[in-house]
Motif scaffolding. Sequence first.
Motif, mmCIF file in Angstrom:
data_model
loop_
_atom_site.group_PDB
_atom_site.id
_atom_site.type_symbol
_atom_site.label_atom_id
_atom_site.label_comp_id
_atom_site.label_asym_id
_atom_site.label_seq_id
_atom_site.Cartn_x
_atom_site.Cartn_y
_atom_site.Cartn_z
ATOM 1 N N LEU A 49 0.728 45.903 -9.261
ATOM 2 C CA LEU A 49 1.526 46.350 -7.938
ATOM 3 C C LEU A 49 1.941 45.103 -7.272
ATOM 4 O O LEU A 49 3.286 45.406 -6.491
ATOM 5 N N ALA A 50 1.633 43.821 -7.360
ATOM 6 C CA ALA A 50 2.268 42.740 -6.687
ATOM 7 C C ALA A 50 3.758 42.643 -7.429
ATOM 8 O O ALA A 50 4.669 42.343 -6.710
ATOM 9 N N SER A 51 3.674 42.673 -8.682
ATOM 10 C CA SER A 51 5.177 42.536 -9.536
ATOM 11 C C SER A 51 6.019 43.367 -8.970
ATOM 12 O O SER A 51 7.174 43.280 -8.561
ATOM 13 N N ALA A 98 12.079 36.303 2.481
ATOM 14 C CA ALA A 98 10.987 35.766 2.872
ATOM 15 C C ALA A 98 9.757 36.707 2.555
ATOM 16 O O ALA A 98 8.623 36.305 2.306
ATOM 17 N N GLY A 99 9.959 38.162 2.621
ATOM 18 C CA GLY A 99 9.051 38.934 1.935
ATOM 19 C C GLY A 99 8.792 38.625 0.511
ATOM 20 O O GLY A 99 7.513 38.724 0.135
ATOM 21 N N TYR A 100 9.707 38.273 -0.261
ATOM 22 C CA TYR A 100 9.295 38.098 -1.785
ATOM 23 C C TYR A 100 8.471 36.860 -1.595
ATOM 24 O O TYR A 100 7.452 36.842 -2.608
ATOM 25 N N VAL A 101 8.821 35.702 -0.916
ATOM 26 C CA VAL A 101 8.029 34.794 -0.777
ATOM 27 C C VAL A 101 6.651 35.045 -0.529
ATOM 28 O O VAL A 101 5.301 34.431 -1.173
ATOM 29 N N VAL A 102 6.378 36.014 0.444
ATOM 30 C CA VAL A 102 5.188 36.049 0.884
ATOM 31 C C VAL A 102 4.288 37.127 -0.217
ATOM 32 O O VAL A 102 3.097 36.895 -0.227
ATOM 33 N N VAL A 103 5.074 37.859 -0.852
ATOM 34 C CA VAL A 103 4.466 38.502 -2.010
ATOM 35 C C VAL A 103 3.863 37.387 -3.035
ATOM 36 O O VAL A 103 2.730 37.541 -3.423
ATOM 37 N N LEU A 104 4.711 36.467 -3.210
ATOM 38 C CA LEU A 104 4.132 35.608 -4.344
ATOM 39 C C LEU A 104 3.046 34.618 -3.635
ATOM 40 O O LEU A 104 2.063 34.530 -4.234
ATOM 41 N N LEU A 105 2.935 34.433 -2.222
ATOM 42 C CA LEU A 105 1.926 33.442 -1.891
ATOM 43 C C LEU A 105 0.589 34.573 -1.805
ATOM 44 O O LEU A 105 -0.595 34.010 -1.753
ATOM 45 N N SER A 106 0.699 36.022 -1.649
ATOM 46 C CA SER A 106 -0.211 36.617 -1.516
ATOM 47 C C SER A 106 -1.218 37.097 -2.851
ATOM 48 O O SER A 106 -2.208 37.369 -2.846
ATOM 49 N N THR A 107 -0.157 36.945 -3.952
ATOM 50 C CA THR A 107 -0.683 37.665 -5.107
ATOM 51 C C THR A 107 -2.320 37.187 -5.548
ATOM 52 O O THR A 107 -3.040 37.971 -5.585
ATOM 53 N N THR A 108 -2.412 35.820 -5.810
ATOM 54 C CA THR A 108 -3.711 35.425 -6.146
ATOM 55 C C THR A 108 -4.696 35.599 -5.107
ATOM 56 O O THR A 108 -5.805 36.017 -5.325
ATOM 57 N N TYR A 109 -4.246 35.341 -3.800
ATOM 58 C CA TYR A 109 -5.161 35.687 -2.713
ATOM 59 C C TYR A 109 -5.839 36.997 -2.645
ATOM 60 O O TYR A 109 -6.972 37.317 -2.476
ATOM 61 N N ILE A 110 -4.956 38.115 -2.878
ATOM 62 C CA ILE A 110 -5.284 39.646 -2.939
ATOM 63 C C ILE A 110 -6.129 39.878 -3.828
ATOM 64 O O ILE A 110 -7.168 40.500 -3.875
ATOM 65 N N GLU A 111 -5.650 39.206 -5.088
ATOM 66 C CA GLU A 111 -6.347 39.574 -6.623
ATOM 67 C C GLU A 111 -7.965 38.926 -6.423
ATOM 68 O O GLU A 111 -8.820 39.719 -6.763
ATOM 69 N N GLY A 113 -9.602 38.357 -3.593
ATOM 70 C CA GLY A 113 -10.580 39.113 -2.672
ATOM 71 C C GLY A 113 -11.002 40.361 -3.196
ATOM 72 O O GLY A 113 -10.746 40.728 -4.160
ATOM 73 N N GLU A 114 -12.209 40.814 -2.086
ATOM 74 C CA GLU A 114 -12.706 42.169 -2.542
ATOM 75 C C GLU A 114 -12.151 43.448 -1.825
ATOM 76 O O GLU A 114 -13.178 44.202 -1.760
ATOM 77 N N TYR A 115 -11.198 43.451 -1.567
ATOM 78 C CA TYR A 115 -10.627 44.579 -0.910
ATOM 79 C C TYR A 115 -9.591 45.094 -1.437
ATOM 80 O O TYR A 115 -9.197 44.867 -2.630
ATOM 81 N N TYR A 116 -9.257 46.263 -0.891
ATOM 82 C CA TYR A 116 -8.157 47.060 -1.669
ATOM 83 C C TYR A 116 -6.733 46.552 -1.768
ATOM 84 O O TYR A 116 -6.358 45.868 -0.584
ATOM 85 N N GLN A 117 -6.120 46.597 -2.950
ATOM 86 C CA GLN A 117 -4.943 46.064 -3.127
ATOM 87 C C GLN A 117 -3.674 46.744 -2.796
ATOM 88 O O GLN A 117 -2.737 46.318 -2.285
ATOM 89 N N GLY A 118 -3.830 48.000 -3.166
ATOM 90 C CA GLY A 118 -2.460 48.695 -3.246
ATOM 91 C C GLY A 118 -2.331 48.904 -1.779
ATOM 92 O O GLY A 118 -1.062 48.812 -1.560
ATOM 93 N N GLU A 119 -3.056 49.307 -0.855
ATOM 94 C CA GLU A 119 -2.535 49.393 0.764
ATOM 95 C C GLU A 119 -2.071 48.094 0.989
ATOM 96 O O GLU A 119 -1.200 48.365 1.806
ATOM 97 N N ILE A 461 -5.626 19.692 -8.473
ATOM 98 C CA ILE A 461 -5.752 21.214 -7.924
ATOM 99 C C ILE A 461 -4.902 22.039 -9.104
ATOM 100 O O ILE A 461 -3.868 21.653 -9.545
ATOM 101 N N ARG A 462 -5.446 23.140 -9.544
ATOM 102 C CA ARG A 462 -4.698 24.063 -10.407
ATOM 103 C C ARG A 462 -3.999 24.855 -9.603
ATOM 104 O O ARG A 462 -4.358 25.819 -8.724
ATOM 105 N N THR A 463 -2.657 25.017 -9.635
ATOM 106 C CA THR A 463 -1.828 25.595 -9.011
ATOM 107 C C THR A 463 -1.207 27.062 -9.797
ATOM 108 O O THR A 463 -0.884 26.791 -10.702
ATOM 109 N N PRO A 464 -1.497 28.271 -9.403
ATOM 110 C CA PRO A 464 -1.301 29.441 -10.012
ATOM 111 C C PRO A 464 0.423 29.606 -10.085
ATOM 112 O O PRO A 464 0.968 29.004 -9.008
#
Lengths: 503, 105
Positions: A49-51, A98-111, A113-119, A461-464
């Motif tokens: 979904l992130a991709s 800016a949206g694309y960069v935010v998607v990149l920032l969110s990917t690992t954070y969202i994966e 987390g223990e919450y719904y990803q699609g939404e 620090i391991r950077t994704p």
Amino acid sequence: MSSPLLAAVSWTVPTVDYHGLAPEIVVALGLCVVMLVDLFLAERSKWLLASLSGFTLLGAFIPVLTLALDDGGARAMFDGRYVIDDFSLILKGLFLLAGYVVVLLSTTYIEEGEYYQGEYWVLMLSSILGMMMMTSSRDLISVFVALEFLSIPAYMLAAWRKRDAKSNEAGVKYFLLGVFASAVMLYGMSLLYGVTNSTLLSDIGASISGELTAVRIIAIVFVIVGFAFKVSAVPFHTWAPDTYEGAPTPVTAFLSVASKAAGFVALVTVLYVAVPEGSDVWQPLVWVLAVLTMTVGNVLALRQTNIVRMLAYSSISQGGFILMPLAVAAEGGAGGAALRSVVTYLIVYAATNLGMFAVILTVSRKTRSGEISSFGGLFGYAPALGVVMTFFLGSLAGIPPLGGWIGKFSAFQAVLEAGTGWAYAIAVIGAVNSVVAFGYYGNVMREIWMRPVPDANTMPIRTPAQLVLALAITTISTLALGVLPGVALHFGDLAIFAGAFAG
Amino acid sequence: MAAAVVPTTTWYLILAAALFAIGMTGVLVRRNPLIMFMCIELMLNAVNLTFVALATELTDINGQTAVFFVLVVAAAEVVVGLGIIVSIMRRRQQATADDLAALKG
């Protein structure tokens, strides 16, 4: 009295320019696809979904480019209610990137987390779609709808970690104040409609001139106050620090860059197209807002110990610098320069602030802390991150040759072009604030370079990969915009409203 | 027999302004998130009344169109807002806006 409904019987089908609408259509289709695909994906393949969201945003960038290369001039649809001109294309490009960069920032954070990803991705894409619509809206109704379209998903994003009390609090504060601001703004809009008999911004601009009656003044003030909430201008900023701290960090990056920029786009459109003749009312108001915003934001940022909260106040204060040229935008020939500086500043600020959040997200994966002291000795064990973060801090502080410098430079240039006493006064206040701001940016730099590591944990620090890409994009943009200021200023030069604005 | 009083547009505008003022006062004074939200709805409906009254006065369709959009957006806001407020209430019964003070400074 005849019914207004009867007056509208002669109705013709409006022509739709599909090429002009293509960026919005791509994002709209993309978000539907993400929503549907989410239903059929197993939990472990949600990364798709992130991709998909990332590709949607990059895909929508292609029609923006073809529209920009097309020399047909501005495209107006629906009697000029929806306009695709240079101004809107530049900002659409900005929101998509800016949206694309935010998607990149969110990917690992969202994966992780223990919450719904699609939404999450669907809400993010709808908010970006609202921002893109905002750049083209030239009618009170479409400005309102676009503003709500970008805000309502953002309320949900702020409260996305729904079992976390802080995230809930962030969401409810943002929601209540946001909706309250919309109501105030709408009341102003309804009065504007009443005094001008039109919802089309350019018609309103043509009607409002000469003597300003009390109703006109109230209407203009209410509309500006409504937008002041959205751009978190002091004294309407109280939601911002709490929401920024409580919301998930990638969402904070999104709110502090994209959502704020969209608020400025709306403000600029209304000021320049709808009420240029009402400048006797809005110039003093924006002047006071700008001075308060940069001063209060700065002073409160000085005493923060949490880095996200410090950045919240820093972003409030940066908003004051974006407002600064607007406070004198109607003086002489300063209008064009002010518009150029707002667009330039938004571009530079987006690159820098997103980069800042990319570093914070990367470092907090190791330190699990939001305190400024947790950055102690960063240069020692992660030299690259330390250097990059210093770049971003320097850019926010406005040190040449980094990007932030050119933003500040064009803002001061626009103010001095106006050349009135009020303009010089705000320029002096702005200059003092730039120096004060170095106090808290410099403090973080000192932690990075000179302080010891707090818990003596110097594991690298391991950077994704996604965060590396986000850091690369933002670092290169920040450096390039500063070293080649012509690039940003060139985009600013193009950003003149077609037809509606001359000056 | 007194002549029938015909309400003019001004009456509606004054009523709308009064509703807006009541709603605004409510948001600033009340501390229960639900009540605050109801007051915001009151403000939005005051806006609708203003739009409709002015559209009738100006015999123009745009004001009435605006009302449809405001109604739909307000409905969307209710859904989102109640969702967020319920998620707070579920954690803490009787939460007021003053209790939401984990974030400050």
